[in-house]
Design a protein around this motif. Sequence first.
Motif, mmCIF file in Angstrom:
data_model
loop_
_atom_site.group_PDB
_atom_site.id
_atom_site.type_symbol
_atom_site.label_atom_id
_atom_site.label_comp_id
_atom_site.label_asym_id
_atom_site.label_seq_id
_atom_site.Cartn_x
_atom_site.Cartn_y
_atom_site.Cartn_z
ATOM 1 N N ILE A 92 0.905 -1.303 -0.031
ATOM 2 C CA ILE A 92 -0.059 -0.083 0.048
ATOM 3 C C ILE A 92 0.762 1.065 0.035
ATOM 4 N N GLU A 93 0.601 2.170 -0.996
ATOM 5 C CA GLU A 93 1.384 3.442 -1.009
ATOM 6 C C GLU A 93 0.267 4.109 -0.121
ATOM 7 N N VAL A 94 1.004 5.021 0.979
ATOM 8 C CA VAL A 94 0.258 5.980 1.723
ATOM 9 C C VAL A 94 0.808 7.555 1.396
ATOM 10 N N VAL A 122 0.049 11.588 1.778
ATOM 11 C CA VAL A 122 -0.478 12.359 2.970
ATOM 12 C C VAL A 122 -0.323 13.670 2.117
ATOM 13 N N ARG A 123 -1.689 14.600 2.247
ATOM 14 C CA ARG A 123 -1.517 15.802 1.647
ATOM 15 C C ARG A 123 -2.002 16.937 2.738
ATOM 16 N N ASN A 124 -1.445 18.053 2.350
ATOM 17 C CA ASN A 124 -1.553 19.225 3.034
ATOM 18 C C ASN A 124 -2.044 20.236 2.315
ATOM 19 N N ALA A 176 -2.805 19.173 -4.833
ATOM 20 C CA ALA A 176 -1.883 19.132 -6.096
ATOM 21 C C ALA A 176 -1.964 17.823 -6.714
ATOM 22 N N GLY A 177 -1.439 17.787 -7.908
ATOM 23 C CA GLY A 177 -1.424 16.689 -8.608
ATOM 24 C C GLY A 177 -2.595 15.906 -8.674
ATOM 25 N N SER A 178 -2.779 14.375 -8.591
ATOM 26 C CA SER A 178 -3.871 13.740 -8.792
ATOM 27 C C SER A 178 -5.156 14.339 -7.978
ATOM 28 N N LEU A 179 -4.847 14.760 -6.834
ATOM 29 C CA LEU A 179 -6.004 15.201 -6.211
ATOM 30 C C LEU A 179 -6.555 16.432 -6.939
ATOM 31 N N TYR A 233 -4.589 6.017 0.224
ATOM 32 C CA TYR A 233 -4.168 4.603 -0.015
ATOM 33 C C TYR A 233 -4.209 4.367 -1.276
ATOM 34 N N TYR A 234 -3.165 3.851 -1.875
ATOM 35 C CA TYR A 234 -2.976 3.229 -3.392
ATOM 36 C C TYR A 234 -2.510 1.947 -3.447
ATOM 37 N N TYR A 235 -2.988 1.061 -4.171
ATOM 38 C CA TYR A 235 -2.729 -0.429 -4.072
ATOM 39 C C TYR A 235 -1.459 -0.708 -4.746
ATOM 40 N N VAL A 271 4.005 20.152 0.713
ATOM 41 C CA VAL A 271 2.479 19.894 -0.163
ATOM 42 C C VAL A 271 1.717 18.530 0.052
ATOM 43 N N ASP A 272 2.680 17.540 -0.302
ATOM 44 C CA ASP A 272 2.262 16.227 -0.064
ATOM 45 C C ASP A 272 3.384 15.055 -0.145
ATOM 46 N N PHE A 273 3.286 14.133 0.282
ATOM 47 C CA PHE A 273 4.445 13.052 0.145
ATOM 48 C C PHE A 273 3.816 11.636 0.094
ATOM 49 N N LYS A 274 4.652 10.438 -0.163
ATOM 50 C CA LYS A 274 4.260 9.209 -0.275
ATOM 51 C C LYS A 274 5.179 8.291 0.813
ATOM 52 N N LEU A 275 4.534 7.543 1.398
ATOM 53 C CA LEU A 275 5.066 6.570 2.299
ATOM 54 C C LEU A 275 5.140 5.184 2.351
ATOM 55 N N PRO A 282 12.975 13.971 -2.459
ATOM 56 C CA PRO A 282 12.130 14.754 -3.365
ATOM 57 C C PRO A 282 11.493 13.860 -4.560
ATOM 58 N N ASP A 283 11.804 12.500 -4.616
ATOM 59 C CA ASP A 283 11.177 11.733 -5.614
ATOM 60 C C ASP A 283 9.647 11.447 -5.271
ATOM 61 N N GLY A 284 9.699 11.194 -3.846
ATOM 62 C CA GLY A 284 8.206 11.296 -3.473
ATOM 63 C C GLY A 284 7.316 11.937 -2.802
ATOM 64 N N CYS A 285 8.004 13.398 -2.549
ATOM 65 C CA CYS A 285 7.332 14.617 -1.988
ATOM 66 C C CYS A 285 7.292 15.553 -2.951
ATOM 67 N N ARG A 286 6.112 16.381 -2.806
ATOM 68 C CA ARG A 286 5.999 17.679 -3.333
ATOM 69 C C ARG A 286 6.629 18.756 -2.228
ATOM 70 N N LEU A 287 7.502 19.519 -2.751
ATOM 71 C CA LEU A 287 8.216 20.531 -1.936
ATOM 72 C C LEU A 287 8.327 21.998 -2.622
ATOM 73 N N PHE A 333 10.895 17.149 -13.118
ATOM 74 C CA PHE A 333 10.883 16.249 -14.262
ATOM 75 C C PHE A 333 9.497 15.740 -14.919
ATOM 76 N N ARG A 334 8.819 15.363 -14.219
ATOM 77 C CA ARG A 334 7.211 15.000 -14.614
ATOM 78 C C ARG A 334 6.583 15.988 -15.706
ATOM 79 N N ARG A 335 7.021 17.464 -15.213
ATOM 80 C CA ARG A 335 6.298 18.419 -16.032
ATOM 81 C C ARG A 335 7.386 19.154 -17.198
HETATM 82 N N1 UDP Z 1 3.809 9.591 -5.275
HETATM 83 C C1 UDP Z 1 5.157 8.962 -5.351
HETATM 84 N N2 UDP Z 1 4.869 7.576 -6.134
HETATM 85 C C2 UDP Z 1 3.655 7.321 -6.683
HETATM 86 C C3 UDP Z 1 2.718 8.164 -6.797
HETATM 87 C C4 UDP Z 1 2.707 9.377 -5.856
HETATM 88 O O1 UDP Z 1 6.069 9.207 -4.712
HETATM 89 O O2 UDP Z 1 3.692 6.258 -7.262
HETATM 90 C C5 UDP Z 1 3.969 10.734 -4.476
HETATM 91 C C6 UDP Z 1 4.258 12.178 -5.211
HETATM 92 O O3 UDP Z 1 5.544 12.425 -5.599
HETATM 93 C C7 UDP Z 1 3.537 13.115 -4.790
HETATM 94 C C8 UDP Z 1 2.345 12.378 -3.812
HETATM 95 O O4 UDP Z 1 2.664 11.325 -3.700
HETATM 96 O O5 UDP Z 1 4.339 13.913 -3.655
HETATM 97 C C9 UDP Z 1 0.983 12.515 -4.356
HETATM 98 O O6 UDP Z 1 1.080 12.109 -5.832
HETATM 99 P P1 UDP Z 1 -0.301 12.380 -6.723
HETATM 100 O O7 UDP Z 1 -1.413 11.357 -6.343
HETATM 101 O O8 UDP Z 1 -0.584 13.573 -6.612
HETATM 102 O O9 UDP Z 1 0.000 11.689 -8.002
HETATM 103 P P2 UDP Z 1 1.108 12.329 -9.221
HETATM 104 O O10 UDP Z 1 0.469 13.579 -9.657
HETATM 105 O O11 UDP Z 1 2.398 12.184 -8.786
HETATM 106 O O12 UDP Z 1 0.612 11.130 -10.365
#
Ligand code: UDP
Length: 259
Positions: free
Chosen positions: A89-91, A93-95, A98-101, A120-122, A174-178, A199-204, A218-220
């Motif tokens: 499970i990818e956890v 956390v968002r403050n 941004a992004g997918s939200l 939570y993401y599978y 902004v948000d991050f993944k654990l 910074p790979d898994g956080c928005r800063l 990188f994404r954008r």
């Molecule tokens: N994130 C990650 N790995 C993933 C998906 C998301 O590290 O497979 C992180 C991403 O960097 C961001 C946060 O989780 O800090 C929320 O990501 P979001 O759901 O907005 O998805 P994204 O826009 O990155 O596709």
Amino acid sequence: MSRRRMIYEGKAKILYEGPEPGTLIQYFKDDATAFNAQKRGTISGKGVLNNRISEHIFTLLGTIGIPTHFLRRLNMREQLIRQVEIVPIEVVVRNVAAGSLSTRLGIEEGTQLPRTIIEYYYKDDALGDPMIADEHIACFGWASQEEMNDIADMAIRINDFLCGLFAGIGVRLVDFKLEFGRLWENEYSRVILADEISPDGCRLWDMSSGEKLDKDRFRRDLGGEAEAYQEVARRLGLLKEGEANMVLDLDSHRKMRGK
Ligand code: UDP
């Protein structure tokens, strides 16, 4: 590197067998992927910086009582970690929205959320890491209710701590993944923090300019990814003034020598 047995190769890291049972070596690559690996590239020196940044953050989290898989950093790109059974499970956390939200719910990027959201993401690349609810986790037995309570409690504590840590260096978290893993002790297990925080898994975002200091560069296709990661490391006090470029130069020199 081929001297050791590789256990697993992921998108940004490789896991090797560790020196003692129950340990692994986590190697940080420069490879970057986005959009479920549809976009691929490299960020020069990223692995070196993420190794240092993650070491720093996991060590600090350890001092406030968050159990983690981190044991010690071995060299520029490797750290010794405890072997855990990764909870699938990818956890997130968002403050701040941004992004997918923002895309999914039409909430403007940068909107401060009235309360922290945990999602939570599978973890399944073939399915594109779909978002799931507690109900799915319980129904399919991906984690027990007790484990999910521990995970949610830790995620909130980690968020509070990291919000303060980053605010102190002029950065908005902004948000991050654990990710969490099970550590087995005889027939009992407990969940501990695993993977990495970087910074790979956080928005800063820089607090005054709003500049992105994370993988969204990188994404954008914004450019300046390596510099952004360096800036995070520098503000965290991990690079002395003027050392930033030296770390990357040293690392490329080492790679050229094939070490
Ligand atoms: N994130 C990650 N790995 C993933 C998906 C998301 O590290 O497979 C992180 C991403 O960097 C961001 C946060 O989780 O800090 C929320 O990501 P979001 O759901 O907005 O998805 P994204 O826009 O990155 O596709």
